[in-house]
Design an enzyme around this catalytic site. Structure first.
Site, mmCIF file in Angstrom:
data_model
loop_
_atom_site.group_PDB
_atom_site.id
_atom_site.type_symbol
_atom_site.label_atom_id
_atom_site.label_comp_id
_atom_site.label_asym_id
_atom_site.label_seq_id
_atom_site.Cartn_x
_atom_site.Cartn_y
_atom_site.Cartn_z
ATOM 1 N N TYR A 141 -0.900 13.037 -3.982
ATOM 2 C CA TYR A 141 0.126 13.008 -5.022
ATOM 3 C C TYR A 141 0.657 14.395 -5.365
ATOM 4 O O TYR A 141 1.703 14.515 -6.003
ATOM 5 C CB TYR A 141 -0.428 12.354 -6.289
ATOM 6 C CG TYR A 141 -0.774 10.885 -6.135
ATOM 7 C CD1 TYR A 141 -0.466 10.189 -4.983
ATOM 8 C CD2 TYR A 141 -1.428 10.208 -7.148
ATOM 9 C CE1 TYR A 141 -0.784 8.853 -4.833
ATOM 10 C CE2 TYR A 141 -1.757 8.857 -7.021
ATOM 11 C CZ TYR A 141 -1.421 8.188 -5.851
ATOM 12 O OH TYR A 141 -1.739 6.862 -5.715
ATOM 13 N N LYS A 191 -13.265 8.011 3.020
ATOM 14 C CA LYS A 191 -12.909 7.486 4.346
ATOM 15 C C LYS A 191 -13.369 8.504 5.379
ATOM 16 O O LYS A 191 -12.614 9.002 6.204
ATOM 17 C CB LYS A 191 -11.401 7.239 4.426
ATOM 18 C CG LYS A 191 -10.953 6.435 5.652
ATOM 19 C CD LYS A 191 -11.507 5.037 5.711
ATOM 20 C CE LYS A 191 -10.931 4.280 6.915
ATOM 21 N NZ LYS A 191 -11.599 2.977 7.119
ATOM 22 N N ASP A 223 -12.397 0.992 2.409
ATOM 23 C CA ASP A 223 -12.039 -0.377 2.754
ATOM 24 C C ASP A 223 -13.167 -1.340 2.400
ATOM 25 O O ASP A 223 -12.926 -2.443 1.889
ATOM 26 C CB ASP A 223 -11.636 -0.500 4.222
ATOM 27 C CG ASP A 223 -12.474 0.347 5.156
ATOM 28 O OD1 ASP A 223 -13.378 1.067 4.685
ATOM 29 O OD2 ASP A 223 -12.232 0.284 6.381
ATOM 30 N N ASP A 247 -6.714 5.447 -7.730
ATOM 31 C CA ASP A 247 -5.547 4.758 -8.280
ATOM 32 C C ASP A 247 -5.565 3.291 -7.862
ATOM 33 O O ASP A 247 -5.386 2.377 -8.679
ATOM 34 C CB ASP A 247 -4.291 5.462 -7.774
ATOM 35 C CG ASP A 247 -3.023 4.989 -8.467
ATOM 36 O OD1 ASP A 247 -3.118 4.143 -9.382
ATOM 37 O OD2 ASP A 247 -1.940 5.466 -8.092
ATOM 38 N N ASP A 251 -7.055 -0.233 -10.250
ATOM 39 C CA ASP A 251 -6.160 -1.365 -10.518
ATOM 40 C C ASP A 251 -6.764 -2.660 -9.983
ATOM 41 O O ASP A 251 -6.643 -3.725 -10.604
ATOM 42 C CB ASP A 251 -4.795 -1.129 -9.893
ATOM 43 C CG ASP A 251 -3.894 -0.262 -10.764
ATOM 44 O OD1 ASP A 251 -4.427 0.361 -11.695
ATOM 45 O OD2 ASP A 251 -2.688 -0.202 -10.504
#
Length: 370
Positions: A141, A191, A223, A247, A251
Site C-alpha cells: 500500500y 507467504k 492461503d 486487510d 475482513d
C-alpha cells in the site's frame, strides 16, 4: 480525567456512527465524572469537496494535538473518478504515515446472541476470541514505484512491496506482548514459500519469539490461514501479519460475528495519539437512512477508553452495555434475523446509552441496600 478527542466523521455512514460514539463517550463522562472535549476535522471525500485534498493540514495538526482520534469512514462512488493521488482512501494512508500508526488491532469476539447472524455453524464460532494485529504503514500500500507503464509497446503496471526489518519487528513485538497477556499464542501469517518479504517476516518472528519464551509461535501460510479462519477459528489467539494480508483476513473474520458492523479497531503509534475506527466502509447506499449499525464504532470508543486512557472499568462497562442490548434482542438490519424487528441507528445508540446510565442507577440501589 480530562481528555481531548479528535473526531473525523468522514463520509457516508461515518457521520452517523461517529455521532453515536460521541454520545456514548459523553454518557461515560457523565457516569464516571470525566471531561471529554471533542474537536472535529475533515478527512476523505468531504475534505476533497471542501479543501481539495483528502487530509488537510489542519486535520493533521488537530490529530497531533489530541489525546486520541475517532474516525468514521471514508470514500464513496462520488469520488471514484478523481485523481488517484487525492482519492478519499489516500487520506487514510496519509494519516497512518503522519501519525506513525504502525499496528492495527482488530478483535473478533463471539456474541452468543448473534450466533444466528453468522453464516457459520454455532459449534464453529462458539467461544471465538481472536485478535488480529496488522502492520499498517508498509508493504504494497505504500511501496514505490506504484504506477502504470509501457513495456515494449504493451500496457503494464508495477506495485512495490517494501519493508524494512525494523518495521516488521516492532509490530511482531507488539503481537507477542499482547499474547503474553492473553492465551500466550501467536500465529504469524506469511507467504514464505513464494515471497522474499515473507521469508524475512518469518525470520524476524523467530528472532522476536526468543524474547518471549512463554508464548508459543506458529507460522501459517496466508492461503491456509484464509481457510482455517472459517473452518477452525477457535485455534487462533493473536494473529500477526503484514499490511495487505491483514486487510483481507480481518475482513474475512467479520463473518464470525455476522457483520462488518460489529468489528472495532485501534491503530497504535509509537509516540503519538492512537486512532480508533470501525473496520466497515462508508456504505453510501445506506447513508442518511438511519439504518447503519453503530456498534463497531461504539466498541472502538471502548477500545479508546482502555488503550489510550487506561480506563479499564469504563471500557468494560461500554462493552457490557453493548452485549446486554444485543441479548435484549435489539438488532440493526445487518444483524437482524428474518422475523426480528429492526432497530434504527439512533435507537441502537439510545439503547446502549440507556443501559450505561441504568447500570449506574442499579449500582446506587444496590449500595443503598448493602
Amino acid at each position: 480525567m480530562k481528555k481531548r478527542i479528535a473526531v473525523l466523521p468522514g463520509d457516508g455512514i461515518g457521520k452517523e456512527v461517529a455521532k453515536g460514539a460521541v454520545e456514548i463517550l459523553q454518557a461515560v463522562g457523565e457516569r464516571y465524572n470525566h471531561q471529554f472535549e471533542f474537536s472535529y476535522g475533515m478527512i476523505g471525500g468531504h475534505a476533497i469537496d471542501e479543501k481539495g485534498k483528502p487530509l488537510p493540514e489542519e486535520t493533521i495538526q488537530l490529530c497531533k494535538e489530541s489525546d486520541a482520534i475517532l474516525l468514521g469512514a471514508v470514500g464513496g462512488p462520488k469520488w471514484d473518478q478523481v485523481n488517484p493521488d487525492i482519492r478519499p482512501e489516500r487520506g487514510l494512508l496519509q494519516i497512518r504515515k503522519e501519525l506513525n500508526l504502525y499496528a492495527n488491532l482488530r478483535p473478533t469476539t463471539y456474541f452468543e446472541s448473534l450466533a444466528k447472524s453468522s453464516p457459520l455453524k454455532d459449534e464453529v464460532i462458539q467461544g471465538v476470541d481472536l485478535l488480529m494485529v496488522r502492520e499498517l504503514t508498509g508493504g504494497l500500500y505504500f511501496g514505490q514505484p506504484s504506477e502504470r507503464m509501457d513495456a515494449n509497446g504493451e500496457s503494464a503496471v508495477v506495485d512495490t512491496l517494501f519493508y524494512k526489518k525494523a518495521e516488521m519487528k516492532r509490530v511482531i513485538e507488539k503481537a507477542f506482548a499482547l499474547a503474553e497477556k492473553r492465551r500466550k499464542k501467536v500465529t504469524s501469517i506469511d507467504k514464505a514459500n513464494v515471497l522474499e518479504s515473507s521469508r524475512m517476516w518469518r525470520e524476524t518472528a523467530e528472532e522476536v519469539a526468543k524474547d518471549y519464551p512463554h508464548v508459543y509461535l506458529e507460522h501459517m501460510l496466508v492461503d491456509n490461514a484464509a481457510m482455517q479462519m472459517v473452518t477452525n477459528p477457535k485455534q487462533f489467539d493473536v494473529v500477526v501479519t503484514e499490511n495487505m494480508f491483514g486487510d483481507i483476513l480481518s475482513d474475512e473474520a467479520s463473518v464470525l460475528t455476522g457483520s462488518l458492523g460489529m468489528l472495532s479497531s485501534a491503530s497504535l503509534s509509537e509516540n503519538g495519539p492512537y486512532l480508533y475506527e470501525p473496520i466497515h466502509g462508508s456504505a453510501p447506499d445506506i447513508a442518511g437512512k438511519n439504518v447503519a449499525n453503530p456498534l463497531a464504532m461504539i466498541l472502538s470508543a471502548a477500545m479508546m477508553l482502555r488503550e489510550s486512557f487506561g480506563l479499564e472499568t469504563e471500557a468494560n462497562e461500554v462493552e457490557r452495555a453493548v452485549k446486554q442490548v444485543l441479548d435484549a434482542g435489539f438488532r440493526t438490519s445487518d444483524i437482524a434475523e428474518f422475523s426480528q424487528q429492526v432497530t434504527s441507528t439512533t435507537e441502537m445508540i439510545a439503547e446502549v446509552k440507556a443501559m450505561l446510565l441504568d447500570n449506574e442507577a442499579i449500582m446506587h440501589i444496590m449500595g443503598a441496600y448493602a
